[in-house]
Structures are given as C-alpha cells and as structure tokens.
Design a protein around this motif. Structure first.
Motif, short mmCIF file in Angstrom:
data_model
loop_
_atom_site.label_atom_id
_atom_site.label_comp_id
_atom_site.label_asym_id
_atom_site.label_seq_id
_atom_site.Cartn_x
_atom_site.Cartn_y
_atom_site.Cartn_z
N LYS A 79 45.53 132.96 -72.15
CA LYS A 79 46.97 132.99 -72.45
C LYS A 79 47.63 131.65 -72.15
N PHE A 80 47.22 131.01 -71.05
CA PHE A 80 47.80 129.70 -70.75
C PHE A 80 47.36 128.68 -71.79
N ALA A 81 46.08 128.70 -72.16
CA ALA A 81 45.58 127.78 -73.18
C ALA A 81 46.29 128.00 -74.51
N THR A 82 46.54 129.27 -74.84
CA THR A 82 47.26 129.58 -76.08
C THR A 82 48.69 129.04 -76.01
N GLY A 83 49.33 129.23 -74.86
CA GLY A 83 50.68 128.69 -74.68
C GLY A 83 50.71 127.17 -74.75
N LEU A 84 49.68 126.54 -74.19
CA LEU A 84 49.59 125.08 -74.22
C LEU A 84 49.42 124.60 -75.67
N PHE A 85 48.52 125.25 -76.40
CA PHE A 85 48.33 124.88 -77.81
C PHE A 85 49.63 125.02 -78.59
N ALA A 86 50.31 126.16 -78.41
CA ALA A 86 51.54 126.41 -79.15
C ALA A 86 52.62 125.38 -78.81
N HIS A 87 52.77 125.06 -77.54
CA HIS A 87 53.79 124.09 -77.13
C HIS A 87 53.50 122.71 -77.71
N LEU A 88 52.25 122.26 -77.59
CA LEU A 88 51.92 120.93 -78.09
C LEU A 88 51.97 120.87 -79.62
N ALA A 89 51.59 121.96 -80.28
CA ALA A 89 51.65 121.99 -81.75
C ALA A 89 53.10 121.94 -82.23
N ARG A 90 54.00 122.62 -81.50
CA ARG A 90 55.43 122.60 -81.88
C ARG A 90 56.06 121.25 -81.59
N ASN A 91 55.47 120.51 -80.65
CA ASN A 91 56.09 119.27 -80.19
C ASN A 91 55.21 118.05 -80.48
#
Length: 386
Positions: A79-91
């Motif tokens: 879940k943390f890795a997924t959140g990290l991917f999503a944050h960096l992909a959005r930014n």
C-alpha cells in the motif's frame, strides 16, 4: 533543489534508527537550502505535524506495519509503494530528486516506474540488504522468494545507492549494483545523552535496549546473566523495551529464578533510558541482525562499553573494537555470552575511558549529518548531469 524523502515512518511517531536517520537526512537537506517534502504514512490522529523546513505529505494511511511475530507485513508495504507510485506519477516534474528508503524494497521499483521518462534523480538508501535464506526464514517459502526477487529488482533500479556498513555494501556489489555504492561514514548524531560516566554504578548492571522480537534474541540474556553471576554474584540486569518475545523473556527469567535480578520496565522516557545506560557496567545486544546498530553508539556516548554477538547478518559488530569499546561474543550460548559479559564488566574504568574516547573521535567524523552531506553531494552531482 526540490527533494522528496520517502519512508513509511516519521520520528518521533515511530521510534527506531531508520526513523531518526531519515528525519535527520531531510532536515539536513533543508538546512542546505533545498525544498524538502517528506513522504510518509499517517501515524497520528490529528492534522499532519509541523516540522521546521519540511513539508509532510501522507501517501498511505495503513497504521500497522508488523504482524504478531514482529515481522513487517506485505500488505502495508504494498500500500505504501502504491501510494508512492501514485504520488510521484501525479507529480512528475515536481521533484529534482527523490531519496527513497529500500525498507521495504517494494518502494524502489514503484518509484522507478513512476519516474520513468523524467529527469528526476532517484537515490536509494539501503538500511539492510538480505541474503535469500533470510527472506525464506522471515517470510516463508513463497513470500520469501517473492521478497528476494523484489529486493533484486530494487538493486537493479538503484543507479545511485547508499548504505551504512561494509556488510551491506558488499551485498549490493554481489547483487551487481549498477554503480559503486556510497558507504556512509557513520550515523552518530554527535550529541549523545549527556556527559559520559567513567565509573559504573553499583551493583554492576547489564542493560538491553530495544524491541523484543525474534531477531534480537533477548530471551538469551537471562541464561547468560545466570552464568556471569557465577563470577560476579551481585550482577543485575535491566531489559528495556517490549515486543512479541516479551512473554518468552519473562518465562526464561522465571525458569532461572532471576525475578529479583532482572528488571523489565518496558519502554521508558529518554532521560530514564540515558541514565540506565550511563550507570550500567555494559550494554548487551544479542541480536543476530542489525543494519547499523545505533544503540551501540548511544551506549558508547555515555561511556558504557558493549557486548555484541557475531553473525553474518550483524553489521553492528563493525562498530566494536575488542578491548577498546567492548567485545564481540562468538555466540549466544550462555557460557560464551556470559563470559564476554564478565570480561567487559571486570575491565572496569579503563575500558570505560577508552569507550568514551572512541565515541569522542567518532562523533567528529562519523555523524549522521556527514552521511547526509555525502549523499546530498552525490544527488547534486547527478541532478547537474540530468
């Protein structure tokens, strides 16, 4: 530069060596004039904490990282890795560099995938690098093999990597890291918990400081204390901390009839902990796995020598010079660990003096701030070339 530091724990909401390390890294990057965002997991009940110089952003709300045995669970890591991917992909394009902890290793391929095609520099910091056998023992035959593959992928994704022991540097090289790893000079905070004491309190006391989990092998201490008391009859012991193996430790204390000898106060305030270490004759850590061993440094800062146990996964033994700031025992067998305790306690004031001198020299050159500066320098070079 705009830098993100990604780790799923934030000190002091989570306590441990890694937590303190990454917070100091982030603060040092900010102190150098950079804009720093700390990407982490929510560990508080109200609004995100205010930290001078840092923007705290939550990318995961999972609250429990560990299972009943004290092992990291796969779900929160994913879940943390997924959140990290999503944050960096959005930014994409928001950050010039991202420093991501490889604990857990799932963070690294997630960050690499999100940053593909950008000029953002990805730096990976390795608290530990595990052998395949460790993963099998820790996570079982299926999840262990998966975790080992993820670690391999993480190493292959680490074009700029740092670690904090020669043990982990060798393992990164063996896994064919793409470039030579940065091996930090140390992780000492340079402050300590006050002035060192060149004399131990009476009666002589052994202390343990840390979580009670299987890898720490704290349950081996009571039998070692019982053996050491054959030579030092008034020897006492205080075992600080709590965890999954606390019940086994209490059972071993009771089996040996050491209820009046060994105290188990649990977690205590820092001032109480510092005084407990300062007055102790020796700090003993029977752990079989350490990525660095900050408690060794904290003990030496107070003038208290240490006893560690040798092992192929224990990088903390790199911090001990036999006869200078402690001793490394060959095993946790009661007679072996017990005799190491006797040797260090019996060495008395001269060993405490050299222990304090060891720390005094180390805190000038082997600090966590020096490690942060070294990593930041490599990041700045990489960004300039990007």
């Amino acid at each position: 530069m705009r830098i993100a530091v990604a780790y799923d724990c934030l000190f002091p909401f989570s306590k441990g060596g890694g937590e303190r390390q990454y917070r100091v890294f982030a603060e040092e990057f900010a102190a150098a004039g950079h804009q720093v965002t700390y990407l982490t997991r929510k560990q508080w009940d109200s609004a995100a904490p205010q930290v001078d110089g840092l923007d705290i952003e939550v990318i995961s709300t999972e609250r429990e990282l560990y299972d009943a045995q004290g092992n990291r669970k796969l779900g929160p890591a994913v879940k943390f890795a997924t959140g990290l991917f999503a944050h960096l992909a959005r930014n994409r394009g928001r950050y010039d560099a991202v420093l991501v902890s490889a604990t857990p290793a799932t963070n690294v391929p997630a960050a690499r995938a999100a940053l593909l095609g950008t000029r953002t520099v990805l730096a990976v910091d390795w608290l530990e690098v595990w052998r395949p056998e460790q993963w099998l023992e820790y996570s079982g035959p299926v999840a262990g093999r998966v975790a080992n593959v993820i670690q391999w992928l993480a190493v292959k994704s680490s074009s700029l990597a740092s670690c904090h022991s020669q043990l982990n540097a060798r393992r990164l090289v063996e896994l064919r890291l793409r470039s030579a790893p940065i091996v930090s000079p140390g992780l000492i905070d340079g402050q300590g918990g006050g002035e060192p004491s060149l004399t131990a309190g009476e009666p002589p006391t052994v202390v343990y400081v840390g979580r009670h989990i299987p890898d720490k092998r704290v349950e081996a201490l009571p039998a070692a204390i019982a053996h050491a008391r054959k030579s030092i009859p008034d020897l006492k012991c205080t075992i600080f901390g709590e965890g999954q193996t606390s019940a086994a430790i209490q059972a071993e204390i009771a089996r040996l009839g050491l209820q009046e000898v060994i105290a188990t106060p649990g977690f205590v305030d820092q001032a109480v902990l510092d005084e407990g270490m300062r007055s102790a004759a020796v700090l003993v850590n029977p752990s079989q796995r350490e990525g660095y061993g900050l408690v060794v440094v904290e003990s030496c800062a107070l003038g208290t020598p240490v006893v560690l146990v040798n092992g192929e996964d224990n990088a903390s033994v790199e911090l001990v010079e036999d006869g200078v700031n402690g001793k490394v025992a060959a095993s946790v067998r009661p007679e072996v660990l017990g005799e190491a305790i006797v040797e260090v306690v019996s060495a008395g004031a001269p060993l405490r003096k050299t222990t304090a001198e060891w720390f005094d020299e180390a805190r000038r050159t082997k600090t966590v701030r020096a490690a942060a500066a070294q990593i930041l320098g490599r990041i700045e070079q990489a960004v300039a070339k990007a």
